[in-house]
Design a protein around this motif. Structure first.
Motif, PDB file in Angstrom:
ATOM      1  N   GLN A 128      39.678  39.116  29.291  1.00 53.37           N
ATOM      2  CA  GLN A 128      40.885  38.674  29.187  1.00 53.37           C
ATOM      3  C   GLN A 128      42.083  38.898  28.367  1.00 53.37           C
ATOM      4  N   ALA A 182      37.598  49.938  30.216  1.00 52.77           N
ATOM      5  CA  ALA A 182      38.775  49.761  31.549  1.00 52.77           C
ATOM      6  C   ALA A 182      39.490  51.773  32.184  1.00 52.77           C
ATOM      7  N   HIS A 200      48.495  43.579  32.857  1.00 56.70           N
ATOM      8  CA  HIS A 200      49.780  43.074  34.231  1.00 56.70           C
ATOM      9  C   HIS A 200      50.443  42.343  33.503  1.00 56.70           C
ATOM     10  N   LEU A 243      42.436  42.560  30.348  1.00 52.20           N
ATOM     11  CA  LEU A 243      43.542  42.160  31.440  1.00 52.20           C
ATOM     12  C   LEU A 243      44.763  41.960  31.377  1.00 52.20           C
ATOM     13  N   TRP A 300      36.871  45.664  37.811  1.00 53.88           N
ATOM     14  CA  TRP A 300      36.367  44.342  37.610  1.00 53.88           C
ATOM     15  C   TRP A 300      36.321  44.597  35.549  1.00 53.88           C
ATOM     16  N   CYS A 301      36.739  43.880  34.893  1.00 56.99           N
ATOM     17  CA  CYS A 301      36.291  44.162  34.093  1.00 56.99           C
ATOM     18  C   CYS A 301      36.284  42.419  33.474  1.00 56.99           C
TER      19      CYS A 301
END
Length: 428
Positions: A407, A379, A414, A410, A403-404
């Motif tokens: 989970q 990423a 975040h 992400l 886009w990855c």
């Protein structure tokens, strides 16, 4: 070059050994003289050992090729014998001497090379800096042409583009005039629109090479068909089948898979994984590679001719795009990670297009790490690649999407709180 008079031999500081290289696929110079300024003298030093190489002042190859994909009309050319067009200082020419005779019965003569010479550490910088100076000379009067001269060359190769035939033709003529005034004649012209180069003498046009049913030219090592306006993959015929290979031979063949934009990364990363496995087994350079790796390499080589059947649209982003989205995808496996960036555009007529812009891949670190961490560096690779792409392409109202499918990654990105692991925290 000029002959050194016998009474001037004491002024010679260095003799450069030279030989010839034959390049049959060249459309202009099939036999080239190669000078070895890395040859050691009696004191153990070579000319290149004591010579400053200079900084890089031209754009990187990746940047130039990506910019080349962002214009409707494009034109390419190169400077005729760029290095010999640039003189060196009189004092420095005494470090550029060679010996020569036409046949063994003649006495050896010494010659002094008076221009920038291939094979020296500083040669590329000196030639590029002289070209750069042309832009500086005309910057006040013709800033647009100065920018082209300083940003659209990769060494001696010119790749420029525009949104209209009239505009690009005007720029082409102006750049050609200014370069010719200062001893940089342009030749080997090619364009995806014949009207842009219709006034160029036939001897100064690039000669096309026919591969099957396709006419292509090689520009910066990339096969481009001006008529179809597509990029193609060129098969390297030097990669012959062998029953056994050394680590050195395999590395040499893998490095011949030339792919500056990353369009062939799914194939090339497989070859790099094989090469990494040799490093892990701690083989010496001239040791034969194991039979299982040799078998995998032979199987991969059988697929390479299929790549020659693929083509990619040269124009990835239309100039009249009213909507442009960049989508960066990342992924990873146990053995490698990478990503690709696609451009989705809608032009003023409502036509939609989706094109692969570029891609990049890397083998997994030799030190084993967890799969989520491998997904994470994939990423990060895409984020860095996207940042570079946005800096290169012409200004548009761009929407960027990443886009990855991990989970865990992400969640790391975040999270409002800093991650406790330094490895993750630094990369976030």
């Amino acid at each position: 070059m000029e002959v050194v008079a016998p009474n001037d031999w004491q002024r010679i500081k260095y003799f450069i050994p030279h030989s010839c290289v034959v390049k049959p696929d060249s459309t202009s110079t099939k036999l080239r003289v190669v000078f070895d300024a890395s040859a050691k003298t009696s004191n153990g030093y070579s000319l290149n050992d004591i010579q400053l190489s200079g900084s890089v002042i031209q754009r990187e190859l990746f940047d130039l090729l990506l910019d080349f994909r962002c214009h409707d009309k494009v034109v390419t050319a190169d400077i005729a014998k760029m290095y010999p067009q640039v003189n060196v200082h009189e004092d420095d020419s005494w470090f550029q001497c060679i010996v020569w005779r036409d046949n063994p019965s003649e006495a050896i003569q010494a010659y002094r090379l008076k221009t920038v010479t291939y094979g020296e550490a500083a040669s590329s910088f000196l030639a590029c800096r002289a070209l750069h100076q042309v832009g500086e000379k005309i910057r006040l009067d013709q800033p647009e042409i100065a920018k082209i001269i300083q940003t659209c060359f990769y060494v001696d190769n010119l790749m420029m583009g525009g949104d209209s035939v009239e505009g690009l033709l005007k720029q082409r003529l102006a750049a050609e005039v200014e370069l010719m005034k200062r001893g940089f004649p342009l030749r080997k012209w090619a364009s995806n629109d014949p009207t842009i180069i219709q006034d160029v003498p036939s001897e100064d046009l690039e000669r096309e090479i026919y591969i099957g049913d396709h006419d292509i030219i090689k520009t910066l090592g990339v096969a481009w068909s001006p008529r179809e306006d597509t990029f193609r993959f060129l098969r390297d015929d030097r990669m012959v089948s062998k029953t056994t290979m050394t680590k050195r031979q395999l590395a040499s063949e893998v490095l011949r898979l030339y792919d500056p934009l990353g369009m062939m990364q799914p194939v090339i990363i497989t070859a790099k994984i094989l090469l990494q496995s040799l490093w892990k087994s701690q083989l010496e350079w001239d040791d034969q590679i194991p039979a299982e790796i040799m078998h995998e390499w032979q199987q991969l080589k059988k697929t390479l001719p299929k790549l020659a059947e693929l083509d990619f649209t040269r124009r990835a982003i239309p100039s009249n795009a009213v909507q442009l989205e960049l989508h960066g995808f990342s992924d990873a496996s146990v053995r490698a990670h990478g990503g690709a960036i696609y451009a989705y555009s809608i032009d003023s007529q409502g036509n939609k297009a989706m094109n692969l812009l570029c891609a990049k891949s890397r083998v997994a670190p030799i030190k084993d790490i967890t799969l989520p961490r491998k997904e994470f560096i994939g990423a990060k690779l895409v984020a860095e690649l996207m940042h570079r792409v946005i800096d290169i392409i012409p200004q548009h109202n761009i929407k960027v999407h990443y886009w990855c499918d991990s989970q865990v990654v992400l969640a790391w990105i975040h999270s409002d709180e800093q991650h406790e692991e330094i490895y993750v925290r630094n990369r976030v």
